[in-house]
Design an enzyme around this catalytic site. Structure first.
Site, PDB file in Angstrom:
ATOM      1  N   HIS A   1      -8.305   0.968   1.716  1.00  0.00           N
ATOM      2  CA  HIS A   1      -8.306   0.776   3.272  1.00  0.00           C
ATOM      3  C   HIS A   1      -9.073   1.871   4.055  1.00  0.00           C
ATOM      4  O   HIS A   1      -8.659   2.747   4.802  1.00  0.00           O
ATOM      5  CB  HIS A   1      -6.651   1.229   3.641  1.00  0.00           C
ATOM      6  CG  HIS A   1      -6.321   0.440   4.826  1.00  0.00           C
ATOM      7  ND1 HIS A   1      -4.858   0.074   4.995  1.00  0.00           N
ATOM      8  CD2 HIS A   1      -6.807   0.311   5.952  1.00  0.00           C
ATOM      9  CE1 HIS A   1      -4.736  -0.535   6.043  1.00  0.00           C
ATOM     10  NE2 HIS A   1      -5.935  -0.404   6.942  1.00  0.00           N
ATOM     11  N   LEU A   2     -10.278   1.581   3.819  1.00  0.00           N
ATOM     12  CA  LEU A   2     -11.458   2.702   4.370  1.00  0.00           C
ATOM     13  C   LEU A   2     -12.013   2.044   5.520  1.00  0.00           C
ATOM     14  O   LEU A   2     -12.857   2.544   6.196  1.00  0.00           O
ATOM     15  CB  LEU A   2     -12.294   2.731   3.249  1.00  0.00           C
ATOM     16  CG  LEU A   2     -12.220   3.451   1.845  1.00  0.00           C
ATOM     17  CD1 LEU A   2     -13.352   3.404   1.143  1.00  0.00           C
ATOM     18  CD2 LEU A   2     -11.482   4.926   2.270  1.00  0.00           C
TER      19      LEU A   2
ATOM     20  N   GLU B   1       0.874  -1.108   0.151  1.00  0.00           N
ATOM     21  CA  GLU B   1       0.014   0.024  -0.052  1.00  0.00           C
ATOM     22  C   GLU B   1       0.881   1.158   0.085  1.00  0.00           C
ATOM     23  O   GLU B   1       2.008   1.362   0.610  1.00  0.00           O
ATOM     24  CB  GLU B   1      -0.983   0.011   1.186  1.00  0.00           C
ATOM     25  CG  GLU B   1      -2.019  -1.082   1.118  1.00  0.00           C
ATOM     26  CD  GLU B   1      -2.733  -1.061   2.431  1.00  0.00           C
ATOM     27  OE1 GLU B   1      -2.985  -0.054   3.053  1.00  0.00           O
ATOM     28  OE2 GLU B   1      -3.796  -1.968   2.501  1.00  0.00           O
TER      29      GLU B   1
ATOM     30  N   ALA C   1     -11.459   1.983   8.775  1.00  0.00           N
ATOM     31  CA  ALA C   1     -11.603   3.149   9.943  1.00  0.00           C
ATOM     32  C   ALA C   1     -12.223   4.510   9.469  1.00  0.00           C
ATOM     33  O   ALA C   1     -12.219   5.190  10.216  1.00  0.00           O
ATOM     34  CB  ALA C   1     -10.309   3.310  10.618  1.00  0.00           C
TER      35      ALA C   1
END
Length: 530
Positions: A281-282, A263, A284
């Site tokens: 990478h959503l 990433e 949170a």
């Protein structure tokens, strides 16, 4: 009045919590991106509240002449040099549970998106194609959801799935029968068995040596045909190329990934694969989660600066200044004993009993028990998911019952700690003490006496007590290029069960460990890391 610098974006409500507690606040949310300016002024502050943009390096810590606490609003602390902070007596806190619901909800959303091919159907419809027959989905109701990891986030996913009328099965080495029953899920002993039964598989484990590539190409092939795989946990848990190929071949019906092995993921084997749903990478990334961690870190830092209370600290026990010098070596020993048990116990742990024998029983036992629990849980939960404060809570969530007892001095040692671990099938113990040099020592394992100083890398074996074992093991290690630093032996009785605990210079690979375990005298071999 203590003074806190906020160098990343935190909410107005978090700022107000500091003020209401009597803490002076300097809110400079852009300062984290200017390390030179931050280093110039950091010496004026007692506390530093951050997210991910601010880098708390050893150089910055060296200039932080008054800093007492760093609070990270979130779980990850890769941007904080914890050893440097510890050496200077700076407490480092995080908020390990603030993102749990948000991450769990994202996993459920990804499961729906994958089941109904929502992203592809949306793109097609907005392109004016109206390909209704192309996007045939499946219902969630009545399907089997397989959880790999049933901890804090996994248990939330389980509750949501049960509400959707799914059958939930779970693989988690720390999941006890009682905890599984309380969650309303079925505990599965082996990953392969779960993969063969689950219509949907979702991962909720940290990335450790044990979990890296847990869904390998071989295990992708063992998944139920037509299953769907969701990963909102960590990159590196799944062989992404194997999943992409399984999607193209039709073995898997879909996959939904929020995390990737590299990433930012500018390219990945999953991109463009049939019914692959990918998000950046959503997990949170909700306003509620960001608010929750901001409020939590403000409350924790205020409590510490105004009252000395420590919550969710990654590098400090909850002790007074007077207790700290006495407790420090015992805290280290307790964590080591817990780590040993956590690494060698493969069955779900139901109960741990801690015996404090002799003078150690007169100390403040709370930080010792917390340190031992943290050491026990870290091998599976991971460093960021558990610490000395959160460990007892995590243990309770996993159905692990903890008891303490104080006993008078007995035997050859005037003061020691014994840990007794109980699973469904066995009870095992490990004991240790502090020698006059202030260093910890193992003094007993499984009731067998020995003496071994913990080292960073160790080899633990159980074996039959037969002539030639030491030579055979030494020869094998020599052939594998493993250098022995220390060698401790113990046995139950002549020709009975025996064990060895060796300190070695480097980590022993899985391949080398397999060769060691193949020696005829060995019953079990385990590489340990402390």
């Amino acid at each position: 009045m203590p003074k806190v610098l906020i160098s990343d974006e935190l909410s107005d409500a978090a700022v107000q919590i500091f003020k209401d507690a009597g803490v002076e606040v300097d809110f400079q949310p852009k300062l984290g991106k200017d390390p030179a300016k931050l280093a110039e002024i950091i010496g004026d502050y007692d506390g530093l509240a951050i997210r991910s943009a601010t880098k708390v390096t050893a150089d910055l810590i060296a200039k932080a002449t008054n800093l007492k606490v760093v609070g990270r609003a979130g779980i990850g602390v890769d941007n904080v040099d914890i050893p440097a902070a510890s050496a200077k007596g700076i407490v480092v806190m995080n908020t390990p549970f603030g993102n749990s619901i948000t991450t769990a909800e994202h996993a459920v959303a990804m499961m729906f998106a994958c089941a109904r091919q929502i992203p592809a159907a949306d793109a097609s419809t907005q392109a004016g194609k109206w390909e209704k027959s192309k996007f045939m989905g499946v219902e969630i109701t009545g399907k089997t959801l397989g959880l790999i990891g049933a901890g804090n986030i996994g248990s939330v996913v389980a509750a949501r799935a049960i509400g959707l009328k799914m059958k939930v099965i779970a693989y988690d080495p720390f999941l006890s029968a009682e905890r599984a029953q309380a969650l309303g899920i079925e505990r599965i002993e082996e990953v392969d068995d779960l993969l063969a039964r689950a219509d949907f598989v979702t991962l909720h484990v940290p990335k450790t040596e044990k979990t890296a590539n847990i869904i390998s190409a071989e295990r992708v092939a063992k998944m139920k045909k037509g299953a769907r795989l969701i990963n909102c946990a960590r990159g590196g848990l799944v062989d992404e190329a194997a999943v992409a190929e399984a999607l193209r071949s039709g073995h898997l019906a879909g996959a939904a990934f929020d995390v990737f092995s590299v990433e930012p993921a500018k390219e990945n084997p999953l991109f463009g694969a049939p019914n692959a749903v990918c998000t950046p990478h959503l997990g949170a990334s909700t306003s509620e989660a960001q608010e929750n961690v901001a409020l939590q870190v403000a409350e924790q830092m205020s409590d510490y600066l105004m009252h000395g209370a420590i919550s969710n600290a990654l590098n400090a026990p909850s002790v007074t200044a007077e207790e700290a010098p006495v407790l420090k070596p015992w805290v280290s020993l307790a964590e080591t004993l817990g780590s040993f048990a956590g690494q060698v116990t493969e069955d779900p742990i139901e109960e741990i009993e801690i015996e404090y024998v002799g003078e150690v029983g007169d100390l403040n036992l709370k930080p010792l028990t917390a340190a031992l629990s943290a050491g026990l849980l870290k091998p599976l939960v991971g460093e960021g998911g558990v610490n000395m404060v959160s460990a007892p809570v995590v243990a309770r969530e996993r159905g692990i019952h903890i008891t303490e007892s104080r006993k008078d001095a007995q035997g050859a040692f005037g003061s020691y700690i014994r840990l007794i671990v109980t699973t469904e099938t066995l009870t095992r113990s490990v004991a240790g003490t502090i020698y006059s040099d202030g260093k910890p020592r193992f003094i007993q394992i499984k009731g067998i006496n020995l003496e071994a100083e913990p080292m960073k890398h160790m080899l633990y074996t159980t074996n039959t007590d037969t002539p030639g074992y030491i030579g055979a093991l030494g020869t094998k290690l020599g052939a594998l290029g493993v250098n022995i630093a220390t060698f401790a032996l113990g046995r139950e009785e002549k020709s009975g069960e025996a064990l060895a605990l060796l300190g070695v210079d480097d980590n022993i690979s899985e391949t080398a460990l397999a060769e060691i375990a193949a020696l005829p005298q060995i019953r079990h071999a385990k590489a340990l890391a402390f």
